[in-house]
Design a protein around this motif. Structure first.
Motif, short mmCIF file in Angstrom:
data_model
loop_
_atom_site.label_atom_id
_atom_site.label_comp_id
_atom_site.label_asym_id
_atom_site.label_seq_id
_atom_site.Cartn_x
_atom_site.Cartn_y
_atom_site.Cartn_z
N ASN A 63 48.65 -9.77 23.65
CA ASN A 63 48.75 -10.70 22.56
C ASN A 63 50.02 -10.47 21.47
O ASN A 63 50.60 -9.38 21.36
N ALA A 64 50.70 -11.71 21.43
CA ALA A 64 52.14 -11.48 20.57
C ALA A 64 51.49 -12.09 19.36
O ALA A 64 50.88 -13.54 19.23
N LEU A 65 51.98 -11.40 18.14
CA LEU A 65 51.51 -12.15 16.65
C LEU A 65 52.82 -11.99 16.05
O LEU A 65 53.61 -11.00 15.95
N ARG A 66 53.16 -13.49 15.47
CA ARG A 66 54.35 -13.53 14.66
C ARG A 66 53.98 -13.23 13.20
O ARG A 66 53.26 -13.91 12.60
N ILE A 67 54.11 -12.03 12.86
CA ILE A 67 53.63 -11.69 11.42
C ILE A 67 54.66 -12.04 10.37
O ILE A 67 54.35 -12.20 9.32
N ALA A 68 55.80 -12.44 10.68
CA ALA A 68 56.95 -13.08 10.12
C ALA A 68 57.93 -13.99 10.84
O ALA A 68 57.87 -13.83 11.92
N PRO A 69 58.75 -15.00 10.45
CA PRO A 69 59.55 -15.92 11.18
C PRO A 69 60.31 -15.00 12.29
O PRO A 69 60.41 -15.42 13.47
N ASP A 70 60.78 -13.84 11.81
CA ASP A 70 61.74 -13.11 12.79
C ASP A 70 61.17 -11.53 12.91
O ASP A 70 61.75 -10.83 13.26
N GLN A 71 59.65 -11.55 13.08
CA GLN A 71 59.17 -10.39 13.17
C GLN A 71 57.85 -10.55 14.23
O GLN A 71 57.30 -11.40 13.96
N GLN A 72 57.85 -9.82 15.28
CA GLN A 72 56.72 -9.85 16.17
C GLN A 72 56.08 -8.57 16.39
O GLN A 72 56.58 -7.49 16.56
N VAL A 73 54.82 -8.56 16.61
CA VAL A 73 53.98 -7.31 17.17
C VAL A 73 53.34 -7.69 18.43
O VAL A 73 52.71 -8.59 18.33
N VAL A 74 53.48 -6.96 19.47
CA VAL A 74 52.97 -7.19 20.84
C VAL A 74 51.77 -6.31 20.78
O VAL A 74 52.16 -4.94 20.93
N LEU A 75 50.47 -6.49 21.07
CA LEU A 75 49.51 -5.48 21.48
C LEU A 75 49.01 -5.83 22.67
O LEU A 75 48.49 -6.99 23.25
N ALA A 76 48.84 -5.00 23.74
CA ALA A 76 48.23 -5.06 25.10
C ALA A 76 47.50 -4.03 25.80
O ALA A 76 47.54 -3.06 25.28
N TYR A 77 46.51 -4.50 26.64
CA TYR A 77 45.76 -3.63 27.29
C TYR A 77 46.18 -4.13 28.84
O TYR A 77 46.03 -5.23 29.29
N GLU A 78 46.26 -2.80 29.60
CA GLU A 78 46.63 -2.88 31.02
C GLU A 78 45.56 -2.23 31.82
O GLU A 78 45.74 -0.65 31.65
N ARG A 79 45.15 -2.36 32.97
CA ARG A 79 44.36 -1.43 33.71
C ARG A 79 44.79 -1.90 35.14
O ARG A 79 45.16 -3.10 35.55
N LEU A 80 45.03 -0.75 35.89
CA LEU A 80 45.75 -0.61 37.37
C LEU A 80 44.66 0.12 38.12
O LEU A 80 44.40 1.33 37.82
N GLU A 81 44.31 -0.42 39.15
CA GLU A 81 43.58 0.22 39.99
C GLU A 81 44.25 0.26 41.46
O GLU A 81 44.64 -0.78 41.85
N GLU A 82 44.64 1.66 42.00
CA GLU A 82 45.02 1.68 43.17
C GLU A 82 44.14 2.47 44.32
O GLU A 82 43.17 3.21 43.95
N LYS A 83 44.31 1.97 45.49
CA LYS A 83 43.69 2.58 46.67
C LYS A 83 44.91 2.68 47.70
O LYS A 83 45.92 2.08 47.92
N ALA A 84 44.44 3.93 48.66
CA ALA A 84 45.64 4.07 49.60
C ALA A 84 44.65 4.50 50.94
O ALA A 84 43.97 5.43 50.72
N ASP A 85 44.96 3.78 51.97
CA ASP A 85 44.64 4.40 53.20
C ASP A 85 45.77 4.75 54.30
O ASP A 85 46.88 3.98 54.27
N GLY A 86 45.25 5.88 54.95
CA GLY A 86 46.50 6.11 56.05
C GLY A 86 47.10 7.52 55.47
O GLY A 86 47.39 8.17 56.50
N VAL A 87 46.74 8.10 54.41
CA VAL A 87 47.56 9.24 54.02
C VAL A 87 46.43 10.58 54.34
O VAL A 87 46.77 11.40 54.87
N THR A 88 45.17 10.24 54.33
CA THR A 88 44.06 11.16 54.79
C THR A 88 43.17 10.33 55.52
O THR A 88 43.20 8.96 55.74
N ASP A 89 42.30 11.08 55.99
CA ASP A 89 41.08 10.26 56.88
C ASP A 89 40.27 9.20 56.06
O ASP A 89 39.77 8.20 56.55
N GLY A 90 40.15 9.56 54.60
CA GLY A 90 39.50 8.32 53.83
C GLY A 90 40.45 7.66 53.07
O GLY A 90 41.80 7.32 53.20
N THR A 91 39.76 6.94 52.13
CA THR A 91 40.51 6.31 51.17
C THR A 91 40.63 6.85 49.80
O THR A 91 39.78 7.36 49.25
N LEU A 92 41.83 6.94 49.27
CA LEU A 92 42.17 7.66 48.04
C LEU A 92 42.05 6.53 46.78
O LEU A 92 42.66 5.35 47.13
#
Length: 631
Positions: free
Chosen positions: A334-363
């Motif tokens: 979310n980008a919030l223009r609190i004044a003509p030349d001022q901005q606040v950015v608020l964000a949430y980010e989720r990252l889900e990672e998986k790996a196969d081949g490093v071990t016998d199972g899935t990491l």
């Protein structure tokens, strides 16, 4: 070893031209009394995660636009980054071979690479594969040099590279090109784009093949040497579709797929060692994303994105093992223009990672991040600040941030400063690879500061930046078993957080346009050392320079680029410096058609990018390109 006369000449030309070009605008500033900012001031995203004029950025950002990409004559994405953004490279051979990259001297795994806002690369190796990418599908590249974990999280120690694919606009346009070159090289691409009735669309596909040369040199005594040619073929396809149901609201879908099949040299353990096998790197990467961006009010713009990416590699002989990593990324910003030349950015980010081949199972591991950013203008002063909290299921919490500001000393001259904290996350290899990784590994941590001066007047610009980055808890292999968990698997060593490094240097840039002439130069000085031993970090040159000169009449154009790379230390020996001369020319024989020619490494320099590996010699290309809208 003393350079041969042709090489010495090229290197002298590169240094003299780069120094003169950088100094030229600084001299003319004394005679400049007024400055009007161009109405076409380019816009970037990377500096704050939201659109801002490049001239207003507090960070050290490089924009490589569509015209530069189209006219550069460069052979790869990595070559473009080296020439225009000062990125140093380390490649296991010529085109198509695995390529490492050092942004401000940071390790390859310490630079974030994104395509259309989505993080890409292998979560086991901790790097993106530039060798699998094609310039034909790219609209522009943005490079943020310096601390960026406060915005982009783990691994943004050296900086961030954002690749933007082509997007449709205006009337229907069809483009395409065919070219052939030495070493049995061929490439072709076709694309279509446009916008109509609220829809925008763009799609492209490119295919490149080459017979190449032996990736390993025959004069270093390497057991991997095989005199056969190591070629490659690469296919890249992209598509972007958007729908604007109402002004200020857009729903988009994008997809990118890269396929690379590259031969390389290796050997099976003997005795005797057998290097005759057909070793290949078979890599397939895929990114799919859906997004919505809407202006909900005059002060509030929101962005939602969900993306799925895979990096699937089979490396070795026909029965080689497979390493596959999967990333699912969700972002609400979310980008919030609190004044003509001022901005606040608020964000949430989720990252889900998986790996196969490093071990016998899935990491598996997940990361939840919360981001807050502020940017504001106060007359001649600007301020930017960012704070980010990452909560990872595997290695715990990390809080990073940055703060910077700039001040316009005059209508043409600006001084800026920036400082930040960064971290590099352990890869799945660092935490789980048999007989090496373990879960006691902690993220690397860094503190970086820089000071810069930017000057711009009309068609001339120059900048100078000095920086210092201290990194601790480096993740490296140690043979000291006492530093490893007390289990039999680590009797001969393991991954450990040992060592500190200091990365410091200076970057000078300059550009000048006069009539049909356009000149640009970059000079980078780097002092990257292990703080405990005092030794230089391997494969980093103390200096790298590039100069590009182009003359364009509209009907025909000609250009040349010289890139000079200094001496480097490698694991098995020292690497000599070298200079590359690339030549290019085009002729627009019809409004929509042009003939293109280029000669890469025109002086036929002997290139050893990594000890015992070799790049290509002189390579001439000839091709034709079509653009329905004209050039």
């Amino acid at each position: 070893m003393q350079a041969s006369p042709p090489r010495a000449t090229l290197r002298a030309v590169a240094r003299a031209c780069a120094t003169a070009l950088v100094a030229l605008p600084a001299l003319s500033v004394l005679a400049t009394s007024a400055f009007a900012q161009s109405s076409l001031d380019p816009v970037i995203i990377i500096g704050t995660r939201e659109a801002q004029p490049l001239s207003k950025s507090v960070a050290d950002v490089v924009l490589i636009d569509a015209d530069t990409l189209r006219n550069s004559g460069a052979g790869s994405v990595a070559d473009v980054l080296r020439r225009y953004a000062g990125v140093q490279l380390a490649s296991n051979g010529g085109p198509g071979q695995q390529t490492g990259y050092f942004l401000r001297g940071a390790n390859t795994s310490s630079t974030v690479v994104m395509i259309d806002g989505v993080r890409v690369g292998s979560a086991t190796l901790g790097q993106a594969s530039f060798e699998s990418m094609s310039l034909a599908t790219i609209e522009r590249i943005e490079v943020l040099r310096g601390p960026a974990s406060g915005l982009y999280g783990a691994d943004a120690v050296g900086g961030v590279v954002q690749i933007v694919t082509k997007k449709g606009q205006g009337a229907l346009n069809v483009t395409g090109g065919l070219a052939v070159g030495e070493y049995g090289s061929r490439q072709g691409d076709v694309g279509v784009s446009g916008a109509q009735a609220g829809f925008d669309y763009a799609a492209s596909i490119s295919r490149e093949t080459s017979d190449g040369v032996s990736a390993v040199r025959g004069d270093r005594g390497s057991p991997s040497f095989n005199p056969d040619d190591d070629g490659y073929h690469r296919t890249v396809a992209t598509a972007r579709l958007g729908f604007t149901p109402a002004e200020g609201h857009r729903i988009g879908v994008s997809a990118t797929q890269n396929r690379l099949n590259a031969q390389y040299d290796a050997y099976e353990f003997g005795p005797p060692a057998d290097a005759s096998g057909d070793y290949r790197n078979r890599l397939k990467t895929r990114e799919v994303a859906v997004d919505y961006r809407g202006t909900l009010s005059p002060i509030w713009t929101t962005t939602l994105q969900a993306a799925h990416g895979t990096d699937d590699a089979v490396t070795g002989l026909a029965d080689a093992g497979r390493f596959k990593t999967t990333r699912d990324q969700y972002t609400w910003q979310n980008a919030l223009r609190i004044a003509p030349d001022q901005q606040v950015v608020l964000a949430y980010e989720r990252l889900e990672e998986k790996a196969d081949g490093v071990t016998d199972g899935t990491l598996k591991r997940t990361n939840n991040a919360y981001i807050a950013g502020y940017s504001g203008l106060f007359g001649p002063a600007a301020l930017e600040a960012n704070l980010r909290r990452d909560d990872n299921s595997l290695y715990g919490n990390s809080t990073t941030g940055s703060i910077g500001g700039s001040y316009a000393l005059s209508s043409t001259l600006k001084v800026r400063a920036l400082a930040g904290k960064t971290f590099r996350a352990p890869t799945f290899n660092d935490t789980d690879f048999p007989f090496y990784g373990h879960h006691d590994i902690r993220p690397e941590k860094g503190r970086s500061a820089e000071l810069g001066l930017n000057w711009r007047s009309g068609a001339s610009s120059a900048s100078a930046t000095v920086y210092r980055n201290k990194v601790k808890d480096l993740i490296v292999y140690t043979p000291d078993a006492t530093l490893c968990p007390p289990i039999d698997d680590f009797a001969y060593g393991c991954a450990a957080n040992v060592g500190k490094a200091t990365l410091k240097g200076a970057t000078l840039t300059g550009a000048h346009r006069m009539g049909n002439w356009n000149v640009a130069a970059n000079v980078d000085f780097l002092d990257a050392k292990n703080d405990e031993t005092g030794a230089r970090l391997i494969r980093r040159a103390a200096h790298q320079e590039s100069v590009s000169v182009d003359y364009d009449t509209g009907v025909w154009s000609a250009g040349a680029s010289v890139t000079d790379i200094g001496k480097r230390l490698d694991t098995a020996g020292n690497l000599g410096g070298y200079a590359l001369l690339d030549l290019r020319a085009t002729w627009r024989f019809l409004p929509q058609w042009r003939l293109e020619a280029k000669v890469l490494n025109a002086a036929d320099r002997d290139v050893e990018p990594v000890y015992s590996y070799q790049g290509l010699g002189r390579q001439a290309w000839i091709g034709v390109r079509y653009d329905m809208k004209g050039f």
